[in-house]
Design a protein around this motif. Structure first.
Motif, mmCIF file in Angstrom:
data_model
loop_
_atom_site.group_PDB
_atom_site.id
_atom_site.type_symbol
_atom_site.label_atom_id
_atom_site.label_comp_id
_atom_site.label_asym_id
_atom_site.label_seq_id
_atom_site.Cartn_x
_atom_site.Cartn_y
_atom_site.Cartn_z
ATOM 1 N N GLY A 309 -0.709 12.742 1.784
ATOM 2 C CA GLY A 309 -1.838 13.532 1.303
ATOM 3 C C GLY A 309 -1.337 14.650 0.409
ATOM 4 N N SER A 310 -1.733 15.867 0.702
ATOM 5 C CA SER A 310 -1.281 17.024 -0.070
ATOM 6 C C SER A 310 0.012 17.608 0.486
ATOM 7 C CB SER A 310 -2.370 18.104 -0.063
ATOM 8 O OG SER A 310 -2.648 18.522 1.269
ATOM 9 N N GLU A 311 0.532 17.024 1.563
ATOM 10 C CA GLU A 311 1.747 17.548 2.204
ATOM 11 C C GLU A 311 2.998 16.888 1.641
ATOM 12 O OE1 GLU A 311 1.639 17.662 6.563
ATOM 13 O OE2 GLU A 311 -0.432 16.952 6.437
ATOM 14 N N GLN A 312 4.116 17.582 1.877
ATOM 15 C CA GLN A 312 5.436 17.002 1.666
ATOM 16 C C GLN A 312 6.190 17.143 2.979
ATOM 17 O OE1 GLN A 312 7.432 18.641 -1.749
ATOM 18 N NE2 GLN A 312 5.711 18.206 -3.136
ATOM 19 N N ARG A 313 6.240 16.049 3.730
ATOM 20 C CA ARG A 313 6.818 16.090 5.074
ATOM 21 C C ARG A 313 8.297 15.718 5.029
ATOM 22 N NH1 ARG A 313 2.501 13.437 9.379
ATOM 23 N NH2 ARG A 313 0.799 14.932 9.012
ATOM 24 N N PRO A 314 9.118 16.353 5.871
ATOM 25 C CA PRO A 314 10.552 16.012 5.880
ATOM 26 C C PRO A 314 10.789 14.624 6.465
ATOM 27 C CG PRO A 314 10.047 17.593 7.620
ATOM 28 C CD PRO A 314 8.809 17.469 6.797
ATOM 29 N N VAL A 315 11.700 13.889 5.857
ATOM 30 C CA VAL A 315 12.122 12.597 6.386
ATOM 31 C C VAL A 315 13.037 12.846 7.581
ATOM 32 C CG1 VAL A 315 13.441 10.502 5.896
ATOM 33 C CG2 VAL A 315 11.939 11.471 4.144
ATOM 34 N N ARG A 316 12.746 12.179 8.681
ATOM 35 C CA ARG A 316 13.589 12.320 9.869
ATOM 36 C C ARG A 316 14.834 11.452 9.720
ATOM 37 N NH1 ARG A 316 8.631 11.277 12.454
ATOM 38 N NH2 ARG A 316 9.465 9.333 13.320
ATOM 39 N N THR A 317 15.965 11.938 10.226
ATOM 40 C CA THR A 317 17.210 11.172 10.183
ATOM 41 C C THR A 317 17.766 11.014 11.596
ATOM 42 O OG1 THR A 317 18.599 13.120 9.865
ATOM 43 C CG2 THR A 317 17.771 12.018 7.878
ATOM 44 N N LYS A 318 18.477 9.933 11.785
ATOM 45 C CA LYS A 318 19.148 9.678 13.061
ATOM 46 C C LYS A 318 20.388 8.846 12.777
ATOM 47 C CE LYS A 318 17.478 6.618 15.976
ATOM 48 N NZ LYS A 318 16.666 5.945 17.032
ATOM 49 N N VAL A 319 21.496 9.202 13.402
ATOM 50 C CA VAL A 319 22.730 8.430 13.263
ATOM 51 C C VAL A 319 22.790 7.408 14.393
ATOM 52 C CG1 VAL A 319 25.248 8.495 13.261
ATOM 53 C CG2 VAL A 319 23.947 10.303 12.112
ATOM 54 N N ILE A 320 22.969 6.151 14.027
ATOM 55 C CA ILE A 320 23.095 5.069 15.004
ATOM 56 C C ILE A 320 24.500 4.499 14.889
ATOM 57 C CG2 ILE A 320 22.304 2.755 15.637
ATOM 58 C CD1 ILE A 320 19.529 3.528 14.679
ATOM 59 N N PHE A 336 25.486 4.412 11.006
ATOM 60 C CA PHE A 336 24.450 4.392 9.989
ATOM 61 C C PHE A 336 23.576 5.628 10.118
ATOM 62 C CE2 PHE A 336 25.537 0.036 10.991
ATOM 63 C CZ PHE A 336 25.652 -0.568 9.747
ATOM 64 N N THR A 337 23.374 6.305 9.017
ATOM 65 C CA THR A 337 22.353 7.343 8.982
ATOM 66 C C THR A 337 21.040 6.663 8.645
ATOM 67 O OG1 THR A 337 23.920 9.034 8.278
ATOM 68 C CG2 THR A 337 21.582 9.469 7.876
ATOM 69 N N THR A 338 20.108 6.677 9.588
ATOM 70 C CA THR A 338 18.835 5.974 9.412
ATOM 71 C C THR A 338 17.724 6.989 9.181
ATOM 72 O OG1 THR A 338 18.316 5.933 11.782
ATOM 73 C CG2 THR A 338 19.646 4.118 10.894
ATOM 74 N N TYR A 339 16.613 6.496 8.663
ATOM 75 C CA TYR A 339 15.526 7.364 8.234
ATOM 76 C C TYR A 339 14.202 6.896 8.837
ATOM 77 C CZ TYR A 339 19.142 8.585 4.908
ATOM 78 O OH TYR A 339 20.332 8.978 4.361
ATOM 79 N N ALA A 340 13.284 7.840 8.985
ATOM 80 C CA ALA A 340 11.969 7.504 9.532
ATOM 81 C C ALA A 340 10.936 8.498 9.044
ATOM 82 C CB ALA A 340 12.009 7.500 11.059
ATOM 83 N N THR A 341 9.705 8.019 8.960
ATOM 84 C CA THR A 341 8.547 8.880 8.736
ATOM 85 C C THR A 341 7.651 8.766 9.970
ATOM 86 O OG1 THR A 341 7.096 7.203 7.765
ATOM 87 C CG2 THR A 341 8.699 8.250 6.291
ATOM 88 N N HIS A 342 6.510 9.424 9.942
ATOM 89 C CA HIS A 342 5.637 9.314 11.114
ATOM 90 C C HIS A 342 5.069 7.906 11.253
ATOM 91 C CE1 HIS A 342 2.431 9.782 8.095
ATOM 92 N NE2 HIS A 342 1.580 9.355 9.017
ATOM 93 N N HIS A 343 5.179 7.099 10.187
ATOM 94 C CA HIS A 343 4.721 5.720 10.273
ATOM 95 C C HIS A 343 5.708 4.841 11.031
ATOM 96 C CE1 HIS A 343 2.484 6.876 6.437
ATOM 97 N NE2 HIS A 343 1.544 6.594 7.317
ATOM 98 N N GLY A 344 6.979 5.203 11.016
ATOM 99 C CA GLY A 344 7.993 4.413 11.689
ATOM 100 C C GLY A 344 9.315 4.473 10.959
ATOM 101 N N PRO A 345 10.327 3.753 11.444
ATOM 102 C CA PRO A 345 11.633 3.732 10.784
ATOM 103 C C PRO A 345 11.546 3.125 9.392
ATOM 104 C CG PRO A 345 11.780 2.872 13.030
ATOM 105 C CD PRO A 345 10.327 3.001 12.716
#
Length: 746
Positions: A309-320, A336-345
């Protein structure tokens, strides 16, 4: 601009995903059961439980509590095929590369994007006490098996922990996670070499889009008492899976558990089966419950954000971190540095956008629902357990002793705005594309005791599940079904829609193996017409005269002695491939219409190609189907080997692709000529719910995974001919057919 941003991000991503190889020595084998208290608990459980093997090697287990029954159930499974149990959990836990090497690393990464061991441990601690008890008993049964069988050497898992049961909580042959494409995942997280390999794979696949693939699925039919000879409800249980994927068992406790049927190796619930009061059959659904969201990625100050939408949300990261076995038997690790949004990985990239994949992840609810529904005694009880909404992929066909029959849709169905087409990635920056909670059970397509007196599902849409009493597609969002009708559905309607009122176990068995191949009904007349129109001097006129005449006169029914079946199947496969480009987006019956409407020259060329193949392999094209189509079990390996030089059994039924209700998917191994079954009918049961339950059943090959056991392949002939054997559900029936009775560990 987006592409430029992604290019910069790729450099950072690949650095984060770089392989770090460590000289890790393999851990010393844990001494299972070294803890005295654990060993005492195992011994006490074993003393309370009993395993009775019938004369087909099928385990009937009993314990005073549900947990005790689970202990004996999983112990018996381990006796029959520990390798399949461990492999299923290596897959579910994202640890397959520890056994099979670096080639499995991407499958592990995909799994670990959604299945986090630390999260499962937390969920285990927070799960209800009754479920914890079952998980403890499950781990105890496997560990006690390893303790009492020191000659068995696990590939990786030497000690099972209770929380691990949550990693594999739903019994389908392929979970939702498998819908995430591995090549795209590898291209995104694997580096430049992987990206190049991905591009090559895309180019290679572009030549044959929509190429023939063996369908996976199942059949379920329930018939109401008023249409049966005995006045009792009937249920057909007919899963189509890869062979030897499930164990046949009966599991009984003194606290209300008494379920018989097929249990996926390593799981402690009967996935498809029945109890004294109720039976359930799951079929893979065409409902959409896995969605892809195309994310617009921005970079600011070295950090990544995505538009919403009008937001810019930070991408979440996780090391696996993933371990894998090297060729010298040691271990290495990749991080692996992996990435996720609120929708999923994030699972890949398409058209310059990162793709986040949303799917169900409710292990406690799923495991609870999977077990508790096996104790349901009424349709209302079963629906109550379904309210947990933790079944995302299976339609359910039910029948009960009270005479109820039902079709239930999967209960985990996210609400969405139906103006968006979720068959392809939707724009994740548009807030209206988000999931909006889950549909209630009452909002889903379901059919309970319909007027025609039957319900059916063959992995087709629900809009024909009860004939004229089926729900209307117009009342539901498009995403409730994305597969349409199929030839097996037409076949089932042909058999059930006759108004017949004398159904019995035997009549339903005959119907389950009815040989009509409905897919060829609309396909053969255009072929005959195409040949008729050929000029007399056309090279194919004389060559195809006899084959076309054979197909024209064929009744479209399979059989081991049918040469027409052999010719039709090979022609159908050649025509499928020849029309693959036009059929890329076709679903359901539309795919078959494309073949029937293919240009005359395409249809005739496909028939000529089939003749060439049969002649090359068998010296001529007039080959009986049973000479080509074979069941063989000579290897205990999960990926079986086959040989034309060793014993095999002729099978009359064909792939489900052609409308055969009894399904037999095959492959021809390199260097061999015959086709050998690998998936399809795996467990078949027919149940009558009278004052006493009566059932017949058969499993592919046999119950044991040990080639030295007489139960490794003792059901092969019955399987190939549809000659189902009696099920010994009651103690008095079982007593006349006991091979051995023992307590776990003895």
């Amino acid at each position: 601009m987006t592409a430029m941003i992604f290019a910069r991000q790729s450099t950072v991503l690949l650095a984060g995903a770089a392989s770090i190889v460590l000289s890790l020595a393999a851990p010393a084998a844990a001494q299972v059961g070294a803890d005295t208290n654990e060993r005492a608990r195992w011994a006490a459980r074993a003393q309370r439980t009993m395993i009775t093997r019938d004369d087909w090697g099928i385990a009937h287990v009993r314990g005073p509590t549900d947990a005790d029954a689970v202990f004996a159930m999983i112990y018996a499974q381990a006796e029959d095929d520990f390798n399949r149990i461990e492999t299923n959990y290596l897959t579910a836990l994202g640890r397959l590369a520890e056994a099979e090497g670096e080639r499995a690393i991407w499958q592990d990464l995909r799994q670990r994007l959604y299945v986090d061991p630390a999260d499962l441990r937390r969920r285990y601690v927070e799960s209800p006490a009754w479920l914890q008890q079952l998980m403890v008993a499950w781990a105890d049964g496997l560990n006690y098996y390893l303790f009492t069988h020191p000659q068995v050497r696990p590939r990786v898992i030497r000690q099972f922990e209770p929380w691990m049961a949550l990693s594999f909580s739903e019994g389908s042959i392929g979970g939702d996670i498998e819908r995430v494409p591995l090549d795209r995942l590898q291209a995104f997280y694997g580096g430049k070499a992987a990206s190049a390999a991905y591009r090559r794979a895309l180019l290679a696949a572009a030549g044959t889009p929509g190429a023939y693939q063996e369908p996976r699925g199942s059949n379920g039919i329930a018939i109401a008492p008023r249409l049966t000879q005995g006045g009792h409800a009937l249920l057909l249980i007919n899963p189509h899976t890869s062979f030897f994927f499930r164990a046949e068992q009966q599991v009984t406790s003194d606290t209300g558990l008494n379920a018989y049927g097929a249990a996926t190796w390593g799981q402690f619930f009967i996935y498809q089966g029945f109890n004294e009061h109720l039976g359930w059959m799951h079929t893979s659904s065409g409902v959409d419950t896995v969605d892809e969201f195309a994310e617009t990625i921005l970079e600011k100050g070295g950090d990544r954000f995505y538009r919403y939408g009008s937001e810019q949300r930070p991408v979440r990261t996780k090391v696996i971190s993933l371990r894998y076995r090297t060729r010298d038997g040691r271990f290495a690790e990749r991080r692996f540095t992996t990435y996720a949004t609120h929708h999923g990985p994030v699972t890949g990239v398409a058209d310059g956008k990162w793709i986040a994949t949303a799917l169900m992840n409710r292990p406690v609810a799923a495991l609870s629902q999977s077990f508790l529904r096996t104790k349901a005694t009424t349709l209302a009880d079963y629906i109550k357990e379904s309210a947990r909404r933790a079944n995302s992929s299976n339609n359910t066909i039910l029948a009960s002793e009270s005479g109820d029959i039902a079709y239930l849709h999967p209960q985990f169905v996210p609400k969405r705005n139906d103006r968006f087409d979720y068959r392809r990635p939707v724009d994740g920056s548009v807030t209206a594309t988000d999931w909006q909670g889950l549909h209630t059970v009452q909002e889903l397509p379901q059919i309970i005791s319909p007027a025609p007196g039957w319900v059916v599902n063959t992995n087709n849409w629900p809009w024909s599940a009860a004939g004229s009493a089926s729900p209307s597609a117009r009342r539901f969002p498009r995403y409730m079904d994305q597969v349409g009708e199929n030839p097996r559905g037409l076949h089932a309607l042909e058999l059930l829609g006759t108004g017949r009122s004398d159904w019995s176990i035997e009549a339903l068995r005959v119907a389950a193996y009815d040989p009509h191949l409905t897919a060829f009904d609309p396909m053969i007349p255009p072929l005959v017409s195409a040949w008729d129109k050929l000029a007399a001097d056309h090279p194919l006129k004389a060559r195809l005269a006899a084959p076309v005449a054979l197909l024209k006169g064929w009744d479209r029914r399979w059989g081991t002695g049918s040469t027409a079946t052999t010719l039709a199947v090979h022609w159908g496969e050649a025509l499928w491939l020849a029309t693959a480009g036009a059929g890329t987006n076709a679903v359901g019956l539309d795919r078959y219409r494309l073949m029937a409407e293919a240009p005359a020259e395409v249809q005739l060329a496909a028939l000529a190609k089939a003749l060439d193949r049969l002649t090359a392999d068998f010296g001529g094209w007039e080959v009986p189907w049973g000479s080509v189509n074979r069941f063989q079990r000579i290897s205990p390996a999960i990926t079986a080997r086959f040989s034309d030089g060793e014993d095999s059994v002729p099978v009359g039924f064909t792939s489900a692709q052609w409308g055969s209700l009894a399904s037999f998917g095959t492959r021809t191994p390199p260097g061999e000529k015959r086709r050998y079954g690998t998936l399809g009918n795996s467990f078949v049961a027919i149940v009558e719910f009278g004052p006493r339950v009566r059932a017949i059943a058969v499993s592919a090959g046999g119950e044991s995974g040990d080639p030295k056991s007489r139960h490794f392949n003792d059901q092969a002939d019955r399987y190939a001919t549809g000659d189902l054997r009696p099920v010994y559900f009651y103690t008095e029936d079982l007593n006349d057919h006991i091979e051995r009775r023992y307590r776990p560990g003895r």
